[in-house]
Design a protein around this motif. Structure first.
Motif, PDB file in Angstrom:
ATOM      1  N   ARG A  77      -5.942   2.651   2.470  1.00 59.45           N
ATOM      2  CA  ARG A  77      -5.466   1.267   2.445  1.00 59.45           C
ATOM      3  C   ARG A  77      -4.436   0.984   3.539  1.00 59.45           C
ATOM      4  NH1 ARG A  77      -6.736  -0.619  -2.756  1.00 59.45           N
ATOM      5  NH2 ARG A  77      -8.875   0.080  -3.099  1.00 59.45           N
ATOM      6  N   GLY A  78      -3.828   2.042   4.097  1.00 62.07           N
ATOM      7  CA  GLY A  78      -2.849   1.792   5.145  1.00 62.07           C
ATOM      8  C   GLY A  78      -2.193   3.067   5.637  1.00 62.07           C
TER       9      GLY A  78
ATOM     10  N   PHE B 170       0.814  -1.219   0.000  1.00 62.11           N
ATOM     11  CA  PHE B 170       0.000   0.000   0.000  1.00 62.11           C
ATOM     12  C   PHE B 170       0.847   1.268   0.000  1.00 62.11           C
ATOM     13  CE2 PHE B 170      -0.040  -1.094   4.666  1.00 62.11           C
ATOM     14  CZ  PHE B 170       0.607   0.033   5.155  1.00 62.11           C
TER      15      PHE B 170
ATOM     16  N   THR C 275     -10.457   6.119  -0.393  1.00 65.52           N
ATOM     17  CA  THR C 275     -10.340   4.905   0.403  1.00 65.52           C
ATOM     18  C   THR C 275      -8.933   4.788   0.970  1.00 65.52           C
ATOM     19  OG1 THR C 275     -11.946   3.814  -1.037  1.00 65.52           O
ATOM     20  CG2 THR C 275     -10.595   2.400   0.369  1.00 65.52           C
TER      21      THR C 275
ATOM     22  N   ASN D 101      -8.525  -2.292   6.366  1.00 69.80           N
ATOM     23  CA  ASN D 101      -9.489  -3.067   5.584  1.00 69.80           C
ATOM     24  C   ASN D 101     -10.821  -2.328   5.587  1.00 69.80           C
ATOM     25  OD1 ASN D 101     -10.812  -5.052   4.157  1.00 69.80           O
ATOM     26  ND2 ASN D 101     -11.088  -6.397   5.926  1.00 69.80           N
TER      27      ASN D 101
ATOM     28  N   PRO E 166      -2.043  -1.769   7.978  1.00 65.88           N
ATOM     29  CA  PRO E 166      -2.997  -1.922   6.873  1.00 65.88           C
ATOM     30  C   PRO E 166      -4.415  -1.632   7.339  1.00 65.88           C
ATOM     31  CG  PRO E 166      -2.317  -4.066   7.701  1.00 65.88           C
ATOM     32  CD  PRO E 166      -1.474  -3.052   8.420  1.00 65.88           C
TER      33      PRO E 166
ATOM     34  N   GLN F 264     -13.547  -0.095   2.687  1.00 62.21           N
ATOM     35  CA  GLN F 264     -13.852   0.404   1.350  1.00 62.21           C
ATOM     36  C   GLN F 264     -14.560   1.751   1.400  1.00 62.21           C
ATOM     37  OE1 GLN F 264     -12.654  -1.111  -1.371  1.00 62.21           O
ATOM     38  NE2 GLN F 264     -11.710  -2.521   0.094  1.00 62.21           N
TER      39      GLN F 264
ATOM     40  N   TYR G 227      -1.960   6.282   3.130  1.00 63.27           N
ATOM     41  CA  TYR G 227      -1.921   5.756   1.769  1.00 63.27           C
ATOM     42  C   TYR G 227      -3.290   5.234   1.346  1.00 63.27           C
ATOM     43  CZ  TYR G 227       3.169   5.928   2.151  1.00 63.27           C
ATOM     44  OH  TYR G 227       4.463   6.352   2.303  1.00 63.27           O
ATOM     45  N   GLY G 228      -3.665   5.556   0.113  1.00 62.08           N
ATOM     46  CA  GLY G 228      -4.943   5.079  -0.380  1.00 62.08           C
ATOM     47  C   GLY G 228      -5.182   5.444  -1.827  1.00 62.08           C
TER      48      GLY G 228
END
Length: 419
Positions: free
Chosen positions: A92-93, A16, A90, A175, A173, A177, A199-200
Motif C-alpha cells: 500500500r505504500g 498506510f 499487497t 495503487n 503511496p 492490488q 507497508y501493506g
C-alpha cells in the motif's frame, strides 16, 4: 523507468503506515543482494528499530552510519539492492527514510517489485554482515537470473527530500492490488538510505489451507484489517493484529481517556463501575470462518488496561461494509451476534459458558485479533472461548493476542472495551 525525476512529496504519516512493514527483519525480511556495502550494509535498511545518530563513531572504512551507504561510484551504473519480503502480499505504500544522512543521502530512488513463485528463485550466495566490499562477480551472475531490472515499477525515479536531520521520511503511496514477494530499491547514482519500510497487507493462499487447522483469521499477515474504530489517540487498532509478540506499549491499541467520565467513580449493584460509553474497533477477517477460540492480551498496559471487553459478530456483504464505513458503523443492534459477553478483566482466565462454540459455534466476518487494548498489573489476562464442538479443530494453547478459527463462512465482529 522515467527519464526525468519528479519531485518527491513529504507527508505526515499517511494511513498506510499503520499496516505491517512487510520487509522488516522482525517478520522475516531478507536482503538477497546489494551492489555495494562499503560504508554500511544494506541489512540496516530492514531493521525494525528507528535509525540513530552516530556523530563521533567511525569504522575502518569511514564514518559509521545507521543505514545502507555505498561508496561514491567511479564506474557507470547506479547502486541497487533486492529484498525478499517477510510477509508477502499487497503493498500500500513505502517510506524511504533518510534520517541522519544530511550530506550523504541518495539524491533519487525508484522501487520495483515482483511476485516470484516459491522455490523458483536462483541460488544467490549468502551475504553475511559485511562492510567495505562490493558485489562479487559470482553474486552479480546469480542475481542476473532474477531479471530484476524488468520488474514492475511501483515508484518511478523520484528526488528524495531531506526534512529534519532526525526525521526525513519520504512517503510513496502505491495503487496496486497485486501480490508481491520481492522488491528492488534503486538509488541514483549512489549514497545512503537509513530505512526502507514496505507497508501493506498480507496474502495467504487459502486453497492450500487445511480447513481443520485453526488459524488466526484476523491476522494482518493473512489479510485481516481494521475497518473502523472510535478512538486511536495513542495507538491504532491495526497494531493488535500485527506479526509477532508485542515488544512495548507501542504495539497495541490505546485510546484517549474519555472526558465524559464522572468526576467520582461509583459501583452499581453488581459491583461494576458506572462509566458511560465504551471504545470500539471493527475488523474484517482475512477469510470467512467459524470462531472457536479468542485471546485478548494486554501485555505492557499496566496502568491503563480496560476494565472489561466484549466481542460481537455479524454477516455483511461487501456493499454493506462500505455503507457501514461511511456511517461510522451505526449498524442496527440486532445485526450483531454476541460472541463474548462483557467480561471483567479479573475473570479473564475463566471459560465463558455463554459464549458460542460448544455445539454450535457462531459464524462471523469481522473480528478483533491481538486484543492489546490497554495490560493489567497482575500480568497478561487472556480471554478464551470454550473448546469447539467435537470434531472441530482448535488449539488449547492460543497464540498471543489472536483469534483462532476454521475458515468457512463470511462474518464481521467488533470489540468493545470500557475505560
Amino acid at each position: 523507468m522515467a527519464d526525468l525525476p519528479r519531485e518527491g512529496k513529504l507527508a505526515r504519516s499517511p494511513d498506510f503506515t499503520q499496516l505491517i512493514d512487510m520487509a522488516s527483519e522482525s517478520v522475516g525480511g531478507k536482503i538477497l543482494f546489494a551492489t555495494d556495502d562499503f560504508f554500511a550494509p544494506a541489512e540496516n535498511l530492514i531493521k525494525s528499530d528507528s535509525p540513530r545518530r552516530g556523530d563521533d563513531e567511525y569504522t575502518e572504512f569511514g564514518k559509521w552510519a545507521d543505514g545502507w551507504e555505498t561508496r561514491r561510484r567511479r564506474a557507470p551504473g547506479h547502486d541497487w539492492c533486492v529484498i525478499k519480503l517477510g510477509v508477502q502480499g499487497t503493498i500500500r505504500g513505502f517510506d524511504v527514510d533518510i534520517s541522519y544522512f544530511p550530506g550523504d543521502y541518495a539524491p533519487r530512488i525508484s522501487i520495483q517489485a515482483a511476485n516470484l513463485e516459491e522455490g523458483k528463485e536462483p541460488e544467490i550466495p549468502q551475504r553475511g554482515v559485511r562492510m567495505g566490499v562490493a558485489a562479487t562477480p559470482e553474486e552479480l551472475e546469480a542475481v542476473a537470473e532474477l531479471r530484476s531490472s524488468d520488474w514492475d515499477l511501483l515508484v518511478p525515479m523520484t528526488e528524495l527530500k531531506p526534512e529534519k536531520p532526525a526525521s526525513s521520511h519520504n512517503y510513496f503511496p502505491v495503487n496496486s492490488q497485486q501480490k508481491w514477494t520481492h522488491v528492488r530499491l534503486n538509488m541514483f547514482p549512489d549514497g545512503g538510505i537509513a530505512r526502507l519500510r514496505v507497508y501493506g497487507v498480507g496474502h495467504k493462499d487459502w486453497t492450500a489451507a487445511d480447513p481443520k487447522e485453526p488459524l488466526d483469521l484476523v491476522a494482518m499477515a493473512y489479510g485481516g484489517a481494521c475497518v473502523g474504530f472510535s478512538n486511536a489517540h495513542f495507538g491504532h487498532p491495526n497494531k493488535m493484529i500485527g506479526v509477532g509478540p508485542p515488544r512495548s506499549a507501542a504495539d497495541g491499541w490505546e485510546t484517549a481517556r474519555r472526558p465524559d467520565r464522572p468526576p467520582v467513580l461509583e459501583l452499581n449493584g453488581d459491583g461494576e463501575l458506572l462509566i458511560p460509553g465504551c471504545e470500539w474497533a471493527v475488523f474484517r477477517l482475512a477469510h470467512p470462518g467459524v470462531i472457536t477460540q479468542i485471546e485478548v492480551d494486554t501485555t505492557y498496559f499496566k496502568g491503563n488496561s480496560p476494565a472489561s471487553c466484549s466481542l460481537d459478530g455479524c454477516i455483511l456483504t461487501t456493499q454493506e461494509e462500505e455503507d457501514m464505513i461511511r456511517q461510522k458503523w451505526d449498524l442496527p443492534g440486532h445485526r450483531w451476534k454476541a460472541l463474548l459477553p462483557v467480561t471483567q478483566k479479573s475473570r479473564a482466565r475463566q471459560p465463558h459458558p455463554g459464549a458460542p462454540g460448544r455445539g454450535h459455534p457462531r459464524e462471523a466476518h469481522h473480528l478483533p485479533g491481538r486484543g492489546r487494548q490497554p495490560p493489567a498489573p497482575e500480568g497478561v489476562p487472556q480471554l478464551h472461548l470454550p473448546p469447539a464442538a467435537p470434531g472441530q479443530a482448535h488449539d488449547e494453547v492460543l497464540s498471543e493476542g489472536r483469534v483462532q478459527v476454521q475458515p468457512v463462512t463470511p462474518r464481521s465482529c467488533r470489540v468493545l472495551a470500557t475505560q
